[in-house]
Design an enzyme around this catalytic site. Structure first.
Site, PDB file in Angstrom:
ATOM      1  N   GLY A   1       0.855  -1.191   0.000  1.00 26.29           N
ATOM      2  CA  GLY A   1       0.000   0.000   0.000  1.00 26.29           C
ATOM      3  C   GLY A   1       0.886   1.234   0.000  1.00 26.29           C
ATOM      4  O   GLY A   1       2.045   1.191  -0.413  1.00 26.29           O
ATOM      5  N   ARG A   2       0.333   2.329   0.517  1.00 31.29           N
ATOM      6  CA  ARG A   2       1.078   3.601   0.497  1.00 31.29           C
ATOM      7  C   ARG A   2       2.420   3.482   1.216  1.00 31.29           C
ATOM      8  O   ARG A   2       3.445   3.958   0.730  1.00 31.29           O
ATOM      9  CB  ARG A   2       0.274   4.700   1.195  1.00 31.29           C
ATOM     10  CG  ARG A   2      -1.022   5.082   0.534  1.00 31.29           C
ATOM     11  CD  ARG A   2      -1.663   6.181   1.384  1.00 31.29           C
ATOM     12  NE  ARG A   2      -3.036   6.433   1.026  1.00 31.29           N
ATOM     13  CZ  ARG A   2      -4.075   5.723   1.461  1.00 31.29           C
ATOM     14  NH1 ARG A   2      -3.888   4.697   2.274  1.00 31.29           N
ATOM     15  NH2 ARG A   2      -5.296   6.025   1.084  1.00 31.29           N
TER      16      ARG A   2
ATOM     17  N   ARG B   1       1.399  -4.793  12.173  1.00 31.88           N
ATOM     18  CA  ARG B   1       0.594  -5.067  13.359  1.00 31.88           C
ATOM     19  C   ARG B   1       1.117  -6.323  14.023  1.00 31.88           C
ATOM     20  O   ARG B   1       1.567  -7.251  13.338  1.00 31.88           O
ATOM     21  CB  ARG B   1      -0.876  -5.340  12.980  1.00 31.88           C
ATOM     22  CG  ARG B   1      -1.739  -4.112  12.794  1.00 31.88           C
ATOM     23  CD  ARG B   1      -2.075  -3.454  14.138  1.00 31.88           C
ATOM     24  NE  ARG B   1      -2.926  -2.299  13.954  1.00 31.88           N
ATOM     25  CZ  ARG B   1      -2.496  -1.047  13.715  1.00 31.88           C
ATOM     26  NH1 ARG B   1      -1.204  -0.796  13.628  1.00 31.88           N
ATOM     27  NH2 ARG B   1      -3.354  -0.065  13.580  1.00 31.88           N
TER      28      ARG B   1
ATOM     29  N   GLU C   1       0.668  -6.782  22.439  1.00 30.37           N
ATOM     30  CA  GLU C   1       1.370  -5.609  22.968  1.00 30.37           C
ATOM     31  C   GLU C   1       0.461  -4.827  23.913  1.00 30.37           C
ATOM     32  O   GLU C   1      -0.752  -4.852  23.744  1.00 30.37           O
ATOM     33  CB  GLU C   1       1.864  -4.714  21.812  1.00 30.37           C
ATOM     34  CG  GLU C   1       0.765  -4.098  20.973  1.00 30.37           C
ATOM     35  CD  GLU C   1       1.305  -3.317  19.763  1.00 30.37           C
ATOM     36  OE1 GLU C   1       2.145  -3.848  19.003  1.00 30.37           O
ATOM     37  OE2 GLU C   1       0.854  -2.170  19.597  1.00 30.37           O
TER      38      GLU C   1
ATOM     39  N   HIS D   1       5.829   0.537  19.252  1.00 30.37           N
ATOM     40  CA  HIS D   1       4.777   0.964  18.299  1.00 30.37           C
ATOM     41  C   HIS D   1       4.860   2.481  18.048  1.00 30.37           C
ATOM     42  O   HIS D   1       3.906   3.212  18.311  1.00 30.37           O
ATOM     43  CB  HIS D   1       3.387   0.571  18.836  1.00 30.37           C
ATOM     44  CG  HIS D   1       2.350   0.484  17.760  1.00 30.37           C
ATOM     45  ND1 HIS D   1       1.300  -0.409  17.773  1.00 30.37           N
ATOM     46  CD2 HIS D   1       2.178   1.203  16.618  1.00 30.37           C
ATOM     47  CE1 HIS D   1       0.541  -0.233  16.711  1.00 30.37           C
ATOM     48  NE2 HIS D   1       1.058   0.743  15.987  1.00 30.37           N
ATOM     49  N   ILE D   2       6.016   2.902  17.528  1.00 31.22           N
ATOM     50  CA  ILE D   2       6.244   4.345  17.333  1.00 31.22           C
ATOM     51  C   ILE D   2       6.507   4.714  15.871  1.00 31.22           C
ATOM     52  O   ILE D   2       7.018   5.796  15.591  1.00 31.22           O
ATOM     53  CB  ILE D   2       7.427   4.846  18.203  1.00 31.22           C
ATOM     54  CG1 ILE D   2       8.712   4.050  17.892  1.00 31.22           C
ATOM     55  CG2 ILE D   2       7.088   4.781  19.687  1.00 31.22           C
ATOM     56  CD1 ILE D   2       9.974   4.699  18.470  1.00 31.22           C
TER      57      ILE D   2
HETATM   58  C1  8YV Z   1      -0.838   4.537  15.482  1.00 30.25           C
HETATM   59  C2  8YV Z   1      -0.686   2.787  13.655  1.00 30.25           C
HETATM   60  O1  8YV Z   1       0.021   5.397  16.125  1.00 30.25           O
HETATM   61  O2  8YV Z   1      -1.866   4.223  12.217  1.00 30.25           O
HETATM   62  C3  8YV Z   1      -1.692   3.080  12.611  1.00 30.25           C
HETATM   63  O3  8YV Z   1      -2.345   2.119  12.143  1.00 30.25           O
HETATM   64  O4  8YV Z   1      -0.366   1.684  13.896  1.00 30.25           O
HETATM   65  C4  8YV Z   1      -0.028   3.894  14.397  1.00 30.25           C
HETATM   66  O5  8YV Z   1       0.369   4.875  13.488  1.00 30.25           O
HETATM   67  C5  8YV Z   1      -1.431   3.641  16.507  1.00 30.25           C
HETATM   68  O6  8YV Z   1      -2.181   2.644  15.950  1.00 30.25           O
HETATM   69  C6  8YV Z   1      -2.297   4.437  17.482  1.00 30.25           C
HETATM   70  O7  8YV Z   1      -3.589   4.645  17.011  1.00 30.25           O
END
Ligand code: 8YV
Length: 332
Positions: free
Chosen positions: A156-157, A240, A269, A287-288
């Site tokens: 994807g993007r 994910r 997580e 998750h950053i």
């Molecule tokens: C978010 C992410 O920060 O956008 C997404 O799908 O995984 C991250 O960029 C996180 O999910 C918080 O909502």
């Protein structure tokens, strides 16, 4: 006249709350307490909008408990926290935050790839621990990035952003696999060639996962897939938790069947599999991938724009289930 009520499930930029407060009576969670599903339902009572993150589950139970909800705006591009069918059936609009985080997340994918391949974190820990006493020819020797083969699963993007960086910035050979093949012009712009999944696994020196999570993509990388990868390869997951079987990955790393892994997301997580915590050639981040200040603000602004757009003007910017509004049965 009373304003309609919305709830913001997690802490967010104060200026975004101020903007929302011009239109709505806002209940926010600036203390960032992690609300249980029952607490989220209680806080959402009588409210028409929910501003949420990927941490909040929006399912039939929540929607049935909160019949006044009309829209849930995710401050995330991924929306596996939404039960879209239930939302559509209840006439509740779902929105996500695509586009605004693409380049920042692709940057981070590359940061994780480079840190893993070049052993940045383990060498830093070694230095800080006072173990650096002399130069050695093989001290933290890793694998090369330039000239290697970059594999991307999910195009994807964000996958395309990573491909462009690899092909045009680092002279990598880029191969990808996706549910559907890109058109020729997009492939050319990304410098990427389509291969089947088994070829991708066998050929990649660095494999980056950027596919959405669903029941179909659960454990897309497990024991069998890891066995197809080169023992010199690295695996990067910015998609994910649950896309990788973390126990199988920990075992593969422990047995030296993979050179290293860079992981921003985990099954269950914020808990992390102990086998990954204990592995040396693994870079672990909480998750950053989208966490630059401008990008997180843009994500929050887009979620706010969706709430304002839909609840004030009747039109959201990035609706996932526009049918919900036409077919739903929620009270106006
Ligand atoms: C978010 C992410 O920060 O956008 C997404 O799908 O995984 C991250 O960029 C996180 O999910 C918080 O909502």
């Amino acid at each position: 006249m009373n304003k309609p009520g919305i709830v913001i499930a997690r802490a967010v930029f104060p200026q975004v709350i101020e903007r929302l407060a011009q239109h709505f009576e806002v209940l926010s969670n600036q203390d960032d307490n992690l609300w249980s599903p029952a607490e989220l339902a209680a806080k959402s009572q009588g409210r028409v909008g929910l501003f949420c993150t990927a941490s909040e589950r929006v399912d039939a139970a929540l929607l049935q408990a909160c019949p006044t909800l009309r829209i849930c705006a995710n401050m995330a591009v991924g929306y596996n926290n939404f039960d879209l069918d239930a939302m559509t059936a209840c006439g509740v609009l779902a929105t996500n935050a695509p586009g605004v985080l693409t380049e920042t997340t692709a940057d981070f994918g590359f940061a994780l790839l480079m840190a893993t391949a070049r052993r940045v974190c383990e060498s830093e820990h070694f230095l800080r621990a006072g173990h650096w006493t002399s130069w050695r020819y093989d001290l933290f020797a890793g694998t090369d990035i330039h000239g290697s083969t970059l594999g991307i699963l999910g195009m994807g993007r964000i996958g395309q952003g990573i491909a462009r960086r690899g092909a045009h910035g680092f002279g990598m050979r880029v191969i990808y696999h996706n549910r559907s093949r890109l058109d020729q012009a997009t492939e050319a712009a990304c410098g990427a060639s389509y291969v089947d999944k088994n070829e991708l696994l066998a050929m990649a020196d660095h494999l980056v996962l950027v596919l959405p999570y669903s029941a179909q993509s659960h454990h897309s990388i497990g024991t069998a897939e890891l066995a197809r990868m080169k023992p010199t390869a690295t695996l990067i997951n910015i998609a994910r938790g649950g896309i990788v079987d973390d126990a199988a990955l920990a075992l593969a790393l422990q047995q030296g069947r993979l050179a290293g892994a860079g992981l921003d997301v985990f099954e269950g997580e914020p808990a992390v599999h102990p086998g990954l915590l204990g592995a040396s050639r693994v870079v672990l981040t909480p998750h950053i991938a989208s966490a630059s200040v401008p990008t997180r603000l843009a994500m929050a602004d887009l979620a706010a724009d969706n709430l304002i757009g839909f609840l004030v003007r009747g039109e959201a910017l990035t609706a996932l289930n526009p049918r919900a509004v036409a077919t739903g049965s929620a009270p106006g």
